[in-house]
Enzyme design. Structure first.
Site, short mmCIF file in Angstrom:
data_model
loop_
_atom_site.label_atom_id
_atom_site.label_comp_id
_atom_site.label_asym_id
_atom_site.label_seq_id
_atom_site.Cartn_x
_atom_site.Cartn_y
_atom_site.Cartn_z
N LYS A 43 -0.37 -43.11 -7.54
CA LYS A 43 -0.50 -44.11 -6.48
C LYS A 43 -1.21 -45.40 -6.86
CE LYS A 43 -1.48 -40.34 -4.74
NZ LYS A 43 -2.60 -39.53 -4.31
N SER A 130 -10.23 -40.53 -18.17
CA SER A 130 -10.17 -41.89 -17.61
C SER A 130 -10.75 -41.89 -16.21
CB SER A 130 -8.72 -42.38 -17.56
OG SER A 130 -8.17 -42.42 -18.84
P1 ADP Z 1 -1.79 -38.13 -18.21
O1 ADP Z 1 -1.84 -38.72 -16.83
O2 ADP Z 1 -0.43 -38.10 -18.80
O3 ADP Z 1 -2.52 -36.83 -18.36
P2 ADP Z 1 -4.00 -39.35 -19.62
O4 ADP Z 1 -4.15 -40.77 -19.99
O5 ADP Z 1 -5.00 -38.77 -18.69
O6 ADP Z 1 -2.53 -39.23 -19.09
O7 ADP Z 1 -3.99 -38.44 -20.92
C1 ADP Z 1 -3.04 -38.62 -21.94
C2 ADP Z 1 -3.18 -37.49 -22.93
O8 ADP Z 1 -4.44 -37.58 -23.60
C3 ADP Z 1 -3.13 -36.09 -22.32
O9 ADP Z 1 -2.48 -35.23 -23.23
C4 ADP Z 1 -4.58 -35.71 -22.19
O10 ADP Z 1 -4.77 -34.31 -22.19
C5 ADP Z 1 -5.14 -36.36 -23.44
N1 ADP Z 1 -6.56 -36.66 -23.30
C6 ADP Z 1 -7.18 -37.42 -22.38
N2 ADP Z 1 -8.52 -37.44 -22.57
C7 ADP Z 1 -8.76 -36.65 -23.65
C8 ADP Z 1 -9.95 -36.23 -24.35
N3 ADP Z 1 -11.16 -36.60 -23.94
N4 ADP Z 1 -9.80 -35.41 -25.42
C9 ADP Z 1 -8.56 -35.01 -25.80
N5 ADP Z 1 -7.41 -35.35 -25.19
C10 ADP Z 1 -7.50 -36.16 -24.12
#
Ligand code: ADP
Length: 166
Positions: A43, A130
């Site tokens: 959203k 994030s």
């Molecule tokens: P989504 O909405 O697709 O989950 P994100 O930006 O939250 O997008 O995450 C993208 C990828 O990065 C996902 O595979 C997530 O598990 C990985 N990721 C996010 N933060 C971390 C972290 N702190 N350590 C390892 N992998 C991470």
């Protein structure tokens, strides 16, 4: 042998040191990584897709063979278009596992040729997301140790410019 290219998809709203850790370590396995920002229906993102792409470009400068792109729609259509066979994802906790298993299984049924490779988070980033960064920044906490400088500045600007929900 042909080049091993992986697509690392995600929201990256915004990119954190956790994402960068996966990219850096991914580069020891893959020759090139395409970081692909999903222009999704979630959203209310804090950053526009263009802003997220631009922050990722700055953050990945000098890391090695990395390109940053964005896509709409199904990941499997995007990887097909890019002629890539590997999707890279990061795993933090058991809660990630269930969600990731679901996506990987659906993607496998859409295109059996594509493999999803998971990389475990580094311990120090296991609680970094994030949304957590946005939550902390929104209430005035320091995110200095969680995101690169440019991202820190960009978040500050967002919240000082009238605020925006999580
Ligand atoms: P989504 O909405 O697709 O989950 P994100 O930006 O939250 O997008 O995450 C993208 C990828 O990065 C996902 O595979 C997530 O598990 C990985 N990721 C996010 N933060 C971390 C972290 N702190 N350590 C390892 N992998 C991470």
């Amino acid at each position: 042998m042909s080049e091993k290219i992986a697509v690392y998809p995600g929201s990256f709203d915004p990119v954190t040191y956790g994402h960068l850790d996966i990219i850096r370590r991914g580069l020891s396995v893959f020759d090139h990584i395409i970081v692909a920002v999903l222009n999704n229906s979630r959203k209310d993102p804090l950053f526009t897709v263009n802003e997220r792409v631009s922050l990722l470009k700055t953050a990945t400068e000098g890391l090695g063979s990395v390109s940053v792109d964005s896509f709409d729609g199904l990941l499997m259509d995007y990887v097909h278009k890019k002629n890539v066979k590997i999707v890279l994802r990061g795993l933090r906790a058991i809660s990630d596992f269930e969600y990731e298993l679901q996506i990987a299984s659906i993607n496998k049924s859409l295109n059996p040729e594509i493999e999803t490779c998971f990389m475990m988070t580094s311990n120090r980033f296991s609680f970094l997301s994030s949304s957590m960064v946005k939550e902390v920044a929104k209430y005035g906490g320091s995110v200095h140790d969680l995101v690169p400088e440019a991202v820190e500045q960009a978040i500050k600007q967002k919240y000082s410019a009238g605020g925006h929900g999580l």
